[in-house]
Design a protein around this motif. Sequence first.
Motif, PDB file in Angstrom:
ATOM      1  N   SER A  70       0.822  -1.207   0.000  1.00 28.49           N
ATOM      2  CA  SER A  70       0.000   0.000   0.000  1.00 28.49           C
ATOM      3  C   SER A  70       0.861   1.264   0.000  1.00 28.49           C
ATOM      4  N   PHE A  71       2.114   1.136   0.453  1.00 28.98           N
ATOM      5  CA  PHE A  71       2.999   2.308   0.506  1.00 28.98           C
ATOM      6  C   PHE A  71       3.824   2.459  -0.762  1.00 28.98           C
ATOM      7  N   TYR A  72       3.667   1.515  -1.690  1.00 31.64           N
ATOM      8  CA  TYR A  72       4.430   1.577  -2.927  1.00 31.64           C
ATOM      9  C   TYR A  72       3.488   1.758  -4.113  1.00 31.64           C
ATOM     10  N   LYS A 106       5.334  -3.029  -8.613  1.00 32.17           N
ATOM     11  CA  LYS A 106       5.529  -3.535  -7.254  1.00 32.17           C
ATOM     12  C   LYS A 106       6.749  -2.843  -6.666  1.00 32.17           C
ATOM     13  N   GLY A 107       6.618  -2.403  -5.399  1.00 33.19           N
ATOM     14  CA  GLY A 107       7.715  -1.698  -4.756  1.00 33.19           C
ATOM     15  C   GLY A 107       7.794  -0.259  -5.242  1.00 33.19           C
ATOM     16  N   VAL A 108       8.852   0.412  -4.836  1.00 36.29           N
ATOM     17  CA  VAL A 108       9.060   1.798  -5.256  1.00 36.29           C
ATOM     18  C   VAL A 108       9.515   1.789  -6.715  1.00 36.29           C
ATOM     19  N   VAL A 109       8.734   2.428  -7.553  1.00 31.52           N
ATOM     20  CA  VAL A 109       9.033   2.447  -8.991  1.00 31.52           C
ATOM     21  C   VAL A 109       9.613   3.810  -9.355  1.00 31.52           C
ATOM     22  N   THR A 270       5.865   5.860 -15.579  1.00 34.49           N
ATOM     23  CA  THR A 270       5.588   5.492 -14.191  1.00 34.49           C
ATOM     24  C   THR A 270       6.137   6.542 -13.241  1.00 34.49           C
ATOM     25  N   SER A 271       5.492   6.659 -12.099  1.00 36.56           N
ATOM     26  CA  SER A 271       5.983   7.515 -11.014  1.00 36.56           C
ATOM     27  C   SER A 271       5.286   7.083  -9.731  1.00 36.56           C
ATOM     28  N   THR A 272       5.912   7.324  -8.623  1.00 34.00           N
ATOM     29  CA  THR A 272       5.321   6.979  -7.327  1.00 34.00           C
ATOM     30  C   THR A 272       4.135   7.890  -7.034  1.00 34.00           C
ATOM     31  N   ASP A 273       3.057   7.298  -6.578  1.00 34.43           N
ATOM     32  CA  ASP A 273       1.835   8.057  -6.289  1.00 34.43           C
ATOM     33  C   ASP A 273       1.853   8.495  -4.825  1.00 34.43           C
ATOM     34  N   HIS A 274       2.568   9.588  -4.572  1.00 34.52           N
ATOM     35  CA  HIS A 274       2.691  10.081  -3.198  1.00 34.52           C
ATOM     36  C   HIS A 274       1.348  10.523  -2.630  1.00 34.52           C
ATOM     37  N   LEU A 378       8.508   4.874   6.234  1.00 38.63           N
ATOM     38  CA  LEU A 378       7.100   5.087   6.570  1.00 38.63           C
ATOM     39  C   LEU A 378       6.349   3.757   6.501  1.00 38.63           C
ATOM     40  N   GLY A 379       6.678   2.943   5.502  1.00 40.39           N
ATOM     41  CA  GLY A 379       6.056   1.629   5.394  1.00 40.39           C
ATOM     42  C   GLY A 379       6.382   0.753   6.586  1.00 40.39           C
ATOM     43  N   LYS A 380       7.624   0.789   7.067  1.00 39.09           N
ATOM     44  CA  LYS A 380       8.002  -0.006   8.236  1.00 39.09           C
ATOM     45  C   LYS A 380       7.282   0.475   9.491  1.00 39.09           C
TER      46      LYS A 380
END
Length: 464
Positions: A70-72, A106-109, A270-274, A378-380
């Motif tokens: 959910s954090f990625y 999947k993961g930080v892209v 692609t980009s991370t959806d902050h 933040l995910g941890k």
Amino acid sequence: MAGITMAGSGSGLDLETIISTFVTAEKTPKESRLNKKETNLTTELSGVGTLKAGLADFKAITGKLGNLDSFYQSKTNISYQGRDVEQTTAGGVGDSAALPITIQTKGVVPKGAFDVEVMQLAQGARLESDFLPDRETKPGQGMLYFDAGKDTFQVDVNVTDTLQQIQKKINDAPDNYGISANVISSDLGAKMVYTSDKSGKANDLTVFTSDSSLNIVSSGMKGQSATDAIITVDGNTITKDTNIFNHAVSGVTITANSLTKLNEPANFSTSTDHAAVQDLIYGFVDGYNTLMGSINELTHPETGILKFDSSARSIKQQLQSITGGVVDDANKRLNTLYGAGISLEEGGMLAVNPFGMGGSKSGDQRLNEAVNNSLDDLGKLFAGNNGIAAQVNRVLANNLGNKGMISQQENMLSENLRDIGDDRAKLDRHIASFEDTLRKKYTALDNTVTRYNATGDYIRNVLG
């Protein structure tokens, strides 16, 4: 004997009123106590139900928060021939199946843009026999062997087997690895068709037999061979035996759906959806505050339905301990909710404050920094093995499970309500017995007074 209204008919005394008064005096206080007890239990059960629903709603939020994927979340845009499809994913597939490619992340892209051409799709082999008279034809007997790559299985054909029966034997074979047999009938006759699920050039299908009588449904069949999938990413050719390319671009899975036209590549970026991650955090804060507001109302010392209930207060204390504590497994720079921009407010509420105190960073600023620069940490904090969500979920599971505190309390209150039903039945039997006893006594009195009245009338008549 309830309902009889004959008492006093002989003596003229108003014995019915006397009996009714005694019955009412015996029944009313006991019935009032049962009514009050039932009302209290029903109200408390309603309060427990409200608490349970609030916990379940919050569990749905923390369930998603406890998933590291959910954090990625990423934003992907796919363009082809003037059509654009934007998808937001957290390990899932967006609505782009109608385009030549589908993207899964999947993961930080990392942010990037790529051109993809689908040159060839992977497919399994398809073989067709020559025409036979009809589907009831019995071609012969022997073993049929089906090889595709390293996979193989065999079928024993009897001399009495028709094409339809051979088809069934093939499809029902316990070690069949993905070969479908069909019989097609036309004006020219019937033919056997084999289709393989195993794609890739190395998995081409070979059918052969141990007896030449079965050659017509095995050896020398015509059709199409199994093929690999071939794509190019920014001009770099990649070949696979399936249409799914897991490692062509880091963190991205490309699925080839259809061929692209010559010199018309599909483009994806692609980009991370902050923003999606921020919405997730704000959803946690809102959900937590909704639950706490409900608990505060239920346990209010004067008006709360559960003001004497220890379960709700215990849950509140446990949740406050979690949200105000330190997550041991998280990075020390981001191992508290405060570090993520979330403050503990009056009444046990959480807030992301827009203003800082004494020159310190505001909650908004701390949250933005965590989302934009420390997504892993933040995910941890939230989704780690001992993260906020995991701790909260353990509390909720202990209370919502079949043997949880809330469930046990519901069962106890429901049992007590059923006991009140039994108590009402006992009271009805007691009142009926009590009235019956009164009627017997006052019937005797009525008879005695009637005899005395008759004697008095006789004496008056004699002396009269």
